[in-house]
Design an enzyme around this catalytic site. Structure first.
Site, mmCIF file in Angstrom:
data_model
loop_
_atom_site.group_PDB
_atom_site.id
_atom_site.type_symbol
_atom_site.label_atom_id
_atom_site.label_comp_id
_atom_site.label_asym_id
_atom_site.label_seq_id
_atom_site.Cartn_x
_atom_site.Cartn_y
_atom_site.Cartn_z
ATOM 1 N N HIS A 23 0.832 -1.202 0.000
ATOM 2 C CA HIS A 23 0.000 0.000 0.000
ATOM 3 C C HIS A 23 0.872 1.260 0.000
ATOM 4 C CE1 HIS A 23 -3.695 2.302 1.304
ATOM 5 N NE2 HIS A 23 -2.740 3.138 1.695
ATOM 6 N N GLU A 24 1.841 1.305 0.903
ATOM 7 C CA GLU A 24 2.696 2.493 0.997
ATOM 8 C C GLU A 24 3.609 2.623 -0.218
ATOM 9 O OE1 GLU A 24 2.456 4.943 3.053
ATOM 10 O OE2 GLU A 24 0.842 3.975 4.148
ATOM 11 N N HIS A 27 1.829 4.214 -3.153
ATOM 12 C CA HIS A 27 1.778 5.681 -3.094
ATOM 13 C C HIS A 27 3.078 6.277 -3.637
ATOM 14 C CE1 HIS A 27 -2.003 6.067 -1.055
ATOM 15 N NE2 HIS A 27 -1.601 5.508 0.071
#
Length: 212
Positions: A23-24, A27
């Site tokens: 997820h990170e 980004h």
């Protein structure tokens, strides 16, 4: 299948760490694509979980929510993004924010295929792998829906800021300083579950219709 405490840790830990790490990183990849190199220069565009893990948010808090029941709650170290360095800051903010939840949806699908693979494996491998995959699907769906909640600094809040006309976007973004306090209050009051459950069930239904 009733799991012991040790079994829960072994089964839930890899999907949680994998979900939050990807997820990170997503980004960071999106920010780099749209022109901001901040995460890249900080060494945060990586699938190495050690770069993203927050001891309390990634390990202790998710463990407590799993053991106590309720909505899985946790976070990693946020990937640094300087939205002013994006080529089109207000427009591109949407895609950078959406990359995280989108990665969780793709990971939920990945775990569906793990279940299909596990069905043909020997029972000694199949049973724990299916349980881990079920956990992976659940964790990623919850994280996706939670992060799409339109509350800054969650991804859904960033998406809302991107879509709102500038005067409203500026005012809405000011909620960010209180965002986590609001989120924690919603969680402990039980309201968060009531808000998220219909959307979580809808995503489950979508995945079942596609791959069931």
């Amino acid at each position: 299948m009733e799991l012991s405490l040790i079994q829960k840790i072994v089964i839930y830990a890899p999907p949680i760490i994998f979900a939050i790490t990807v997820h990170e990183a997503a980004h960071g990849y999106a920010a780099k694509y749209f022109g901001d190199m901040t995460a890249y220069k900080a060494g945060r565009i990586t699938l190495n979980p050690l770069k993203h893990i927050d001891l309390f948010g990634t390990i202790l808090l998710p463990a407590m929510t799993i053991l106590l029941g309720g909505i899985l709650f946790g976070w990693a170290k946020p990937v640094p993004v300087d939205f002013s360095r994006l080529r089109n800051p207000k427009k591109d903010m949407l895609w950078v924010a959406a990359a995280g939840p989108a990665s969780n949806f793709l990971m939920a699908i990945f775990w569906v295929f793990v279940i299909k693979f596990a069905m043909g494996a020997p029972e000694a491998i199949s049973l724990p792998l299916v349980e881990m995959a079920k956990a992976g699907i659940s964790i990623n769906i919850v994280l996706m829906v939670l992060n799409l909640l339109p509350l800054p600094p969650l991804d859904g809040g960033r998406i809302a800021v991107s879509l709102l006309p500038m005067p409203y976007a500026i005012k809405f973004a000011q909620i960010e300083r209180f965002g986590f306090l609001i989120l924690i209050a919603l969680m402990f009051s039980g309201i968060l579950n009531k808000i998220l459950d219909p959307f979580i069930n809808a995503v489950y239904a979508l995945i079942i219709s596609l791959f069931g």
